[in-house]
Design a protein around this motif. Structure first.
Motif, short mmCIF file in Angstrom:
data_model
loop_
_atom_site.label_atom_id
_atom_site.label_comp_id
_atom_site.label_asym_id
_atom_site.label_seq_id
_atom_site.Cartn_x
_atom_site.Cartn_y
_atom_site.Cartn_z
N ALA A 1 0.86 18.02 -2.50
CA ALA A 1 2.02 17.71 -1.67
C ALA A 1 2.06 16.20 -1.39
CB ALA A 1 1.97 18.50 -0.36
N SER A 2 0.89 15.61 -1.13
CA SER A 2 0.80 14.17 -0.92
C SER A 2 1.15 13.41 -2.20
CB SER A 2 -0.61 13.79 -0.45
OG SER A 2 -0.78 12.39 -0.42
N VAL A 3 0.65 13.90 -3.33
CA VAL A 3 0.95 13.25 -4.62
C VAL A 3 2.45 13.26 -4.88
CG1 VAL A 3 0.58 13.33 -7.11
CG2 VAL A 3 -1.32 13.84 -5.56
N ARG A 4 3.07 14.40 -4.66
CA ARG A 4 4.51 14.52 -4.93
C ARG A 4 5.33 13.67 -3.95
NH1 ARG A 4 2.92 20.46 -6.27
NH2 ARG A 4 2.99 20.39 -8.56
N ALA A 5 4.88 13.59 -2.71
CA ALA A 5 5.58 12.74 -1.74
C ALA A 5 5.50 11.28 -2.15
CB ALA A 5 4.98 12.94 -0.34
N ALA A 6 4.33 10.86 -2.64
CA ALA A 6 4.16 9.47 -3.08
C ALA A 6 5.04 9.17 -4.28
CB ALA A 6 2.69 9.21 -3.42
N THR A 7 5.08 10.11 -5.23
CA THR A 7 5.92 9.87 -6.41
C THR A 7 7.40 9.89 -6.05
OG1 THR A 7 5.93 12.22 -7.03
CG2 THR A 7 4.20 10.84 -7.97
N ASP A 8 7.78 10.69 -5.07
CA ASP A 8 9.17 10.69 -4.62
C ASP A 8 9.55 9.32 -4.06
OD1 ASP A 8 9.52 13.32 -5.36
OD2 ASP A 8 9.32 14.14 -3.33
N ARG A 9 8.63 8.72 -3.31
CA ARG A 9 8.91 7.39 -2.75
C ARG A 9 9.03 6.35 -3.87
NH1 ARG A 9 5.24 9.38 1.12
NH2 ARG A 9 3.45 8.29 0.23
N LEU A 10 8.13 6.42 -4.84
CA LEU A 10 8.18 5.46 -5.93
C LEU A 10 9.45 5.62 -6.77
CD1 LEU A 10 4.46 5.62 -7.13
CD2 LEU A 10 5.55 3.74 -5.88
N ASN A 11 9.81 6.86 -7.06
CA ASN A 11 11.02 7.09 -7.85
C ASN A 11 12.28 6.70 -7.10
OD1 ASN A 11 9.99 8.08 -10.36
ND2 ASN A 11 9.46 10.01 -9.37
N ALA A 12 12.28 6.91 -5.79
CA ALA A 12 13.44 6.52 -4.99
C ALA A 12 13.61 5.00 -4.99
CB ALA A 12 13.28 7.03 -3.56
N ALA A 13 12.49 4.28 -4.97
CA ALA A 13 12.55 2.81 -5.01
C ALA A 13 13.05 2.33 -6.37
CB ALA A 13 11.19 2.21 -4.70
N LEU B 1 0.83 -1.21 0.00
CA LEU B 1 0.00 0.00 0.00
C LEU B 1 0.86 1.26 0.00
CD1 LEU B 1 -2.83 -0.99 2.51
CD2 LEU B 1 -2.91 -0.99 0.00
N LEU B 2 0.33 2.28 -0.65
CA LEU B 2 1.01 3.56 -0.79
C LEU B 2 0.05 4.67 -0.38
CD1 LEU B 2 3.46 5.24 -2.03
CD2 LEU B 2 2.11 5.25 -4.15
N GLU B 3 0.46 5.53 0.52
CA GLU B 3 -0.39 6.64 0.93
C GLU B 3 -0.42 7.70 -0.17
OE1 GLU B 3 -1.14 9.62 4.76
OE2 GLU B 3 0.74 8.47 4.61
#
Length: 327
Positions: free
Chosen positions: A88-100, A79-81
């Motif tokens: 801001a939430s959208v960008r935080a989620a994409t940052d996590r995905l791109n970091a992975a 799951l991904l928040e």
């Protein structure tokens, strides 16, 4: 010969004997309705599913069955928040995905709201346009680098796109009297135009996009409708059906509703669905902009698949979110 499916086909029908082992798929809105069923069938057929949801506690509870099917079918769910009404939430989620850095084979932009009272997202956008379109616009574009060759984007639109075209001069109803169905129609037209523009930008890299209408299904989407509104709408549709000599209207089941997303994303030929709008597991015909607005009729309005219109919406969307995206 390619298997033919229709309005009554379910997710299990379209994925019969299909293994999704090795596929990594992002699905938004997995805490209810179509999102849960979409994630379930994908994981049951062996896919690694990343399920995005605004409320993780709700999603954890709602996806218990998904994990059970995943265990049996060799798939998995993480799951991904993600709050699409908060960039801001959208960008935080994409940052996590791109970091992975883990690539995707399919993104299903499933989440959305319908016929809400007038309101604004965290960033000041009209709620339905901001959530249904702009949230997904930023999400998908920011992770476009994770889409590998042969991957697809599926955006969930609706027959409700026939209610209204987008209004690029007044997307937030600053000057237009607010109507919840007018706003919903705008957002669903935007979902189609986004797919058209994304497909045009990325098909040279063998990444395709399509928009789908899942059909009329009883899900949490109806939670904003006033008491009696759904019954009144159903009566109106049945009156149209009777006048046209058609059988009474019937809601689709959730597995039937999720079938077109799965079909367009994984089963249909990419060149057949790329840059198109699909319904009932087939590519829908284009209908004139002045055609009657009956929800029983098939087809997509010409304004919703106009490439020049799609480019204009893309430019306006970049302006609104304050971010530009390379081809």
């Amino acid at each position: 010969m390619t298997q033919q499916f229709n309005a009554t086909s379910t997710t299990e029908d379209v994925l019969h004997n299909v293994s999704l082992a090795g596929k990594r798929i992002l699905v938004t809105g997995v805490s209810a309705g179509l999102g849960i069923e979409t994630a379930r069938t994908l994981a049951a057929h062996g896919a690694t599913v990343v399920g995005a949801a605004r409320n993780l506690a709700k999603a954890e509870h709602a996806t218990a069955q998904v994990r059970a099917y995943a265990e049996k079918g060799g798939g998995s769910l993480e799951l991904l928040e993600l709050d699409l009404a908060d960039l801001a939430s959208v960008r935080a989620a994409t940052d996590r995905l791109n970091a992975a850095g883990k690539p995707f084979d399919l993104v299903i932009a499933n989440a959305g709201v319908m016929a809400t009272p007038f309101g604004q997202t965290k960033d000041g956008f009209e709620t339905q346009f901001g959530t249904n379109h702009l949230g997904h616009f930023v999400l998908v574009n920011r992770i476009a680098g994770l889409l590998r060759a042969g991957s697809r984007l599926v955006t969930l639109s609706s027959a409700g796109h026939r209610f209204s075209d987008v209004d690029l001069a007044d997307p937030n109803f600053a000057h237009t009297p607010y109507d919840p169905w007018l706003a919903y129609g705008r957002s669903k037209t935007a979902n189609i135009l986004f797919a058209i523009a994304f497909d045009a930008r990325h098909k040279a890299q063998d990444i395709r996009a399509t928009a789908v209408h899942p059909g009329a299904i009883m899900t949490e989407l109806v939670r904003y409708l006033p008491e009696g509104a759904l019954e009144a709408m159903e009566s109106q549709i049945n009156a149209q059906a009777a006048a046209a000599g058609k059988p009474p209207f019937e809601f689709k089941t959730v597995p039937q509703g999720a079938a077109t997303s799965v079909w367009a994303g994984l089963v249909a030929a990419a060149d057949a669905v790329g840059g198109h709008y699909c319904e009932d597991c087939h590519v829908a015909p284009v209908i004139p902009n002045d055609a009657p607005k009956g929800l029983l009729d098939e087809g997509v309005r010409a304004y919703a698949v106009d490439p020049a219109h799609a480019k204009a919406l893309w430019a306006k969307s970049e302006e609104m979110v304050g971010e530009r995206f390379a081809t």
